[in-house]
Write a protein that holds these residues in place. Structure first.
Motif, PDB file in Angstrom:
ATOM      1  N   PHE A   1       0.835  -1.202   0.000  1.00 21.82           N
ATOM      2  CA  PHE A   1       0.000   0.000   0.000  1.00 21.82           C
ATOM      3  C   PHE A   1       0.866   1.246   0.000  1.00 21.82           C
ATOM      4  N   GLY A   2       1.791   1.310  -0.943  1.00 19.40           N
ATOM      5  CA  GLY A   2       2.575   2.526  -1.107  1.00 19.40           C
ATOM      6  C   GLY A   2       4.015   2.405  -0.672  1.00 19.40           C
ATOM      7  N   GLU A   3       4.696   3.518  -0.765  1.00 18.61           N
ATOM      8  CA  GLU A   3       6.119   3.584  -0.486  1.00 18.61           C
ATOM      9  C   GLU A   3       6.449   3.171   0.950  1.00 18.61           C
ATOM     10  N   ASP A   4       5.606   3.559   1.907  1.00 17.84           N
ATOM     11  CA  ASP A   4       5.876   3.200   3.303  1.00 17.84           C
ATOM     12  C   ASP A   4       5.888   1.688   3.509  1.00 17.84           C
ATOM     13  N   SER A   5       4.982   0.981   2.825  1.00 18.75           N
ATOM     14  CA  SER A   5       4.959  -0.488   2.916  1.00 18.75           C
ATOM     15  C   SER A   5       6.259  -1.091   2.391  1.00 18.75           C
ATOM     16  N   ILE A   6       6.720  -0.586   1.262  1.00 20.32           N
ATOM     17  CA  ILE A   6       7.969  -1.070   0.661  1.00 20.32           C
ATOM     18  C   ILE A   6       9.133  -0.846   1.627  1.00 20.32           C
ATOM     19  N   LYS A   7       9.213   0.356   2.184  1.00 20.76           N
ATOM     20  CA  LYS A   7      10.291   0.684   3.127  1.00 20.76           C
ATOM     21  C   LYS A   7      10.230  -0.204   4.360  1.00 20.76           C
ATOM     22  N   SER A   8       9.047  -0.450   4.872  1.00 27.55           N
ATOM     23  CA  SER A   8       8.876  -1.281   6.063  1.00 27.55           C
ATOM     24  C   SER A   8       9.318  -2.725   5.803  1.00 27.55           C
ATOM     25  N   ILE A   9       8.873  -3.294   4.689  1.00 26.14           N
ATOM     26  CA  ILE A   9       9.256  -4.666   4.340  1.00 26.14           C
ATOM     27  C   ILE A   9      10.773  -4.758   4.165  1.00 26.14           C
ATOM     28  N   SER A  10      11.335  -3.842   3.412  1.00 31.30           N
ATOM     29  CA  SER A  10      12.777  -3.830   3.168  1.00 31.30           C
ATOM     30  C   SER A  10      13.560  -3.695   4.473  1.00 31.30           C
ATOM     31  N   ASN A  11      13.110  -2.802   5.348  1.00 30.13           N
ATOM     32  CA  ASN A  11      13.782  -2.588   6.630  1.00 30.13           C
ATOM     33  C   ASN A  11      13.685  -3.825   7.525  1.00 30.13           C
ATOM     34  N   ASN A  12      12.516  -4.442   7.586  1.00 27.93           N
ATOM     35  CA  ASN A  12      12.360  -5.654   8.389  1.00 27.93           C
ATOM     36  C   ASN A  12      13.273  -6.773   7.884  1.00 27.93           C
ATOM     37  N   PHE A  13      13.330  -6.943   6.575  1.00 29.40           N
ATOM     38  CA  PHE A  13      14.210  -7.963   6.002  1.00 29.40           C
ATOM     39  C   PHE A  13      15.673  -7.653   6.328  1.00 29.40           C
ATOM     40  N   LYS A  14      16.044  -6.391   6.288  1.00 28.71           N
ATOM     41  CA  LYS A  14      17.418  -5.979   6.602  1.00 28.71           C
ATOM     42  C   LYS A  14      17.767  -6.321   8.053  1.00 28.71           C
ATOM     43  N   ILE A  15      16.858  -6.036   8.967  1.00 27.05           N
ATOM     44  CA  ILE A  15      17.082  -6.352  10.387  1.00 27.05           C
ATOM     45  C   ILE A  15      17.237  -7.856  10.584  1.00 27.05           C
ATOM     46  N   ILE A  16      16.387  -8.631   9.932  1.00 25.73           N
ATOM     47  CA  ILE A  16      16.466 -10.095  10.052  1.00 25.73           C
ATOM     48  C   ILE A  16      17.809 -10.591   9.529  1.00 25.73           C
ATOM     49  N   LYS A  17      18.225 -10.106   8.357  1.00 22.29           N
ATOM     50  CA  LYS A  17      19.497 -10.540   7.756  1.00 22.29           C
ATOM     51  C   LYS A  17      20.697 -10.109   8.600  1.00 22.29           C
ATOM     52  N   GLN A  18      20.616  -8.964   9.270  1.00 27.48           N
ATOM     53  CA  GLN A  18      21.714  -8.519  10.125  1.00 27.48           C
ATOM     54  C   GLN A  18      21.867  -9.419  11.337  1.00 27.48           C
ATOM     55  N   THR A  19      20.757  -9.961  11.808  1.00 26.52           N
ATOM     56  CA  THR A  19      20.791 -10.854  12.964  1.00 26.52           C
ATOM     57  C   THR A  19      21.314 -12.233  12.577  1.00 26.52           C
ATOM     58  N   LYS A  20      20.858 -12.733  11.446  1.00 27.09           N
ATOM     59  CA  LYS A  20      21.256 -14.074  10.986  1.00 27.09           C
ATOM     60  C   LYS A  20      21.330 -14.067   9.469  1.00 27.09           C
ATOM     61  N   LYS A  21      22.547 -13.958   8.946  1.00 27.74           N
ATOM     62  CA  LYS A  21      22.756 -13.828   7.500  1.00 27.74           C
ATOM     63  C   LYS A  21      22.200 -14.988   6.683  1.00 27.74           C
ATOM     64  N   ASN A  22      22.110 -16.175   7.268  1.00 27.08           N
ATOM     65  CA  ASN A  22      21.672 -17.354   6.521  1.00 27.08           C
ATOM     66  C   ASN A  22      20.162 -17.470   6.363  1.00 27.08           C
ATOM     67  N   ILE A  23      19.400 -16.587   7.010  1.00 26.77           N
ATOM     68  CA  ILE A  23      17.947 -16.625   6.848  1.00 26.77           C
ATOM     69  C   ILE A  23      17.585 -15.955   5.523  1.00 26.77           C
ATOM     70  N   HIS A  24      16.815 -16.658   4.711  1.00 28.66           N
ATOM     71  CA  HIS A  24      16.324 -16.112   3.455  1.00 28.66           C
ATOM     72  C   HIS A  24      15.024 -15.366   3.725  1.00 28.66           C
ATOM     73  N   CYS A  25      14.892 -14.185   3.177  1.00 27.02           N
ATOM     74  CA  CYS A  25      13.679 -13.392   3.314  1.00 27.02           C
ATOM     75  C   CYS A  25      12.965 -13.369   1.969  1.00 27.02           C
ATOM     76  N   ILE A  26      11.661 -13.655   1.994  1.00 26.68           N
ATOM     77  CA  ILE A  26      10.885 -13.756   0.763  1.00 26.68           C
ATOM     78  C   ILE A  26       9.540 -13.064   0.950  1.00 26.68           C
ATOM     79  N   TYR A  27       9.146 -12.336  -0.073  1.00 24.45           N
ATOM     80  CA  TYR A  27       7.855 -11.653  -0.122  1.00 24.45           C
ATOM     81  C   TYR A  27       6.940 -12.406  -1.079  1.00 24.45           C
ATOM     82  N   ILE A  28       5.685 -12.632  -0.649  1.00 25.14           N
ATOM     83  CA  ILE A  28       4.689 -13.294  -1.492  1.00 25.14           C
ATOM     84  C   ILE A  28       3.416 -12.459  -1.460  1.00 25.14           C
ATOM     85  N   THR A  29       2.858 -12.176  -2.628  1.00 24.71           N
ATOM     86  CA  THR A  29       1.521 -11.600  -2.687  1.00 24.71           C
ATOM     87  C   THR A  29       0.669 -12.450  -3.612  1.00 24.71           C
ATOM     88  N   VAL A  30      -0.569 -12.610  -3.234  1.00 19.36           N
ATOM     89  CA  VAL A  30      -1.474 -13.378  -4.076  1.00 19.36           C
ATOM     90  C   VAL A  30      -1.718 -12.625  -5.376  1.00 19.36           C
TER      91      VAL A  30
END
Length: 175
Positions: A92-121
């Motif tokens: 739902f807009g630029e803020d959603s993109i930034k939020s998803i990207s930021n969350n994935f970045k935080i997850i990857k910083q904690t554990k580099k081996n975790i794969h982050c994937i986005y799915i939309t129907v």
């Protein structure tokens, strides 16, 4: 289950609910994607789970084979292979993109081996703020492009469901 069956099940369940409710639509979408992934043989979490040390609620995750959560909603980082962000009708807009990207970045910083994937129907193919691998820095799968008026949407399959299943299989089988 294929993408058409997923879409039909989500649509039917939302219609049977009787009223428009975004929370319900989101919850049932995640639950039915979870069911489809379980049918494919993946060790999929319940919905809305957490990884120790990461203050982000995760829609779904795929853990290593044979791994159970510490509690129903809590996993150790070393047990997690994939984090899944799931949407019904895209962002739902630029803020959603930034939020998803930021969350994935935080997850990857904690554990580099975790794969982050986005799915939309589904999403609009020409939507400026649709999630892409480039703008969220992670793989993005869209099962259908939708077009037309809200009360009569047309859905065109993308082939991404098969790609997602193949890619998840490759991740799980390399551990």
């Amino acid at each position: 289950m294929n993408e058409k069956e997923i879409l039909e099940m989500i649509s039917r369940t939302i219609e049977e609910f009787g009223i428009k409710c975004r929370k319900f639509s989101g919850a049932i979408t995640v639950e039915l994607i979870r069911k489809a992934l379980l049918e494919e043989g993946f060790n999929v979490s319940e919905r809305d789970v957490y990884i120790n040390g990461i203050p982000i609620e995760v829609d779904l995750l795929i853990a290593q084979k044979g791994i159970s959560p510490l509690t129903r909603i809590q996993y150790q980082p070393e047990d997690v292979l994939v984090v899944l962000e799931v949407k019904g009708r895209g962002t739902f807009g630029e803020d959603s993109i930034k939020s998803i990207s930021n969350n994935f970045k935080i997850i990857k910083q904690t554990k580099k081996n975790i794969h982050c994937i986005y799915i939309t129907v589904s999403d609009r193919k020409d939507y400026k703020w649709k999630a892409t691998e480039k703008n969220i820095n992670a793989p993005a799968y869209t099962l259908f492009w939708h077009s037309g008026p809200e009360n009569n949407l047309k859905f065109d399959p993308t082939g991404d469901w098969k790609k997602l299943i193949r890619d998840l299989g490759n991740i799980v089988n390399t551990v």
